[in-house]
Design an enzyme around this catalytic site. Structure first.
Site, PDB file in Angstrom:
ATOM      1  N   HIS A  79       1.692  -4.506  -0.136  1.00  0.00           N
ATOM      2  CA  HIS A  79       2.052  -4.585   1.271  1.00  0.00           C
ATOM      3  C   HIS A  79       3.115  -5.674   1.433  1.00  0.00           C
ATOM      4  O   HIS A  79       3.134  -6.659   0.683  1.00  0.00           O
ATOM      5  CB  HIS A  79       0.840  -4.953   2.123  1.00  0.00           C
ATOM      6  CG  HIS A  79      -0.188  -3.875   2.219  1.00  0.00           C
ATOM      7  ND1 HIS A  79      -1.103  -3.839   3.243  1.00  0.00           N
ATOM      8  CD2 HIS A  79      -0.453  -2.801   1.429  1.00  0.00           C
ATOM      9  CE1 HIS A  79      -1.890  -2.784   3.083  1.00  0.00           C
ATOM     10  NE2 HIS A  79      -1.517  -2.150   1.983  1.00  0.00           N
ATOM     11  N   CYS A 116      -3.482  -5.736   7.939  1.00  0.00           N
ATOM     12  CA  CYS A 116      -4.771  -5.126   7.595  1.00  0.00           C
ATOM     13  C   CYS A 116      -5.729  -6.233   7.140  1.00  0.00           C
ATOM     14  O   CYS A 116      -5.326  -7.390   6.986  1.00  0.00           O
ATOM     15  CB  CYS A 116      -4.567  -4.092   6.488  1.00  0.00           C
ATOM     16  SG  CYS A 116      -4.197  -4.827   4.873  1.00  0.00           S
ATOM     17  N   GLU A 147       3.400  -8.097   3.459  1.00  0.00           N
ATOM     18  CA  GLU A 147       2.847  -9.442   3.648  1.00  0.00           C
ATOM     19  C   GLU A 147       2.459 -10.080   2.321  1.00  0.00           C
ATOM     20  O   GLU A 147       2.751 -11.251   2.070  1.00  0.00           O
ATOM     21  CB  GLU A 147       1.611  -9.405   4.551  1.00  0.00           C
ATOM     22  CG  GLU A 147       1.846  -8.835   5.928  1.00  0.00           C
ATOM     23  CD  GLU A 147       1.484  -7.352   6.015  1.00  0.00           C
ATOM     24  OE1 GLU A 147       1.970  -6.552   5.189  1.00  0.00           O
ATOM     25  OE2 GLU A 147       0.732  -6.996   6.925  1.00  0.00           O
ATOM     26  N   CYS A 192      -4.431  -8.200   4.030  1.00  0.00           N
ATOM     27  CA  CYS A 192      -3.315  -9.104   4.307  1.00  0.00           C
ATOM     28  C   CYS A 192      -3.728 -10.268   5.208  1.00  0.00           C
ATOM     29  O   CYS A 192      -3.300 -11.402   4.991  1.00  0.00           O
ATOM     30  CB  CYS A 192      -2.163  -8.320   4.910  1.00  0.00           C
ATOM     31  SG  CYS A 192      -1.445  -7.127   3.747  1.00  0.00           S
TER      32      CYS A 192
END
Length: 142
Positions: A46, A76, A48, A79
């Site tokens: 991801h 999410c 992040e 993260c």
């Protein structure tokens, strides 16, 4: 947030879900990334997490203190948990994610009283633009 939106657009052009992230510390951009899950075949790639990894390498440690993470979509649970673990001070996100957001929408790991760190959160920054990127991306794939 504009830099994060640029990263999100670039990710979308590569066939990734268009999410972008930028980490800033003391007014300086430390790292920028877009999602890379598809290209890496990695469920943890991801934007992040990639930014946090880059920032830790650049700063020379896993504690990313006094920093702000700008991301186009509410993080999410994975993260949001990483933001807490990295001791990031502030999160600014664009579009809320009512299905998986862990910074206040579905749940809130960023200010959970049982965790050893909390993250200040501001959501909704350029949310319409961030949300439209996601809507267009998924409309093409459906």
């Amino acid at each position: 947030m504009r830099l994060a939106l640029d990263e999100a657009r670039a990710a979308g052009e590569r066939g990734e879900v268009p999410v972008g992230a930028v980490l800033v510390q003391a007014g300086r951009v430390i790292a920028t990334r877009g999602n890379e899950r598809e290209s890496r075949n990695d469920p943890t790639a991801h934007a992040e997490l990639l930014v946090l990894r880059d920032a830790a390498a650049i700063l020379g440690g896993w504690r990313i203190l006094d920093a702000t993470l700008y991301v186009t979509l509410e993080p999410c649970p994975m993260c949001a948990g990483a933001l807490v673990q990295a001791r990031v001070a502030r999160l600014v996100y664009g579009a809320a994610d009512p299905k998986a957001g862990a910074a206040g929408s579905l749940l809130d790991l960023t200010s959970h009283p049982g965790l050893n760190h909390t993250v200040d959160v501001m959501g909704g920054v350029l949310a319409d633009e961030a949300g439209e990127l996601l809507r267009r991306f998924f409309a093409v794939r459906r």
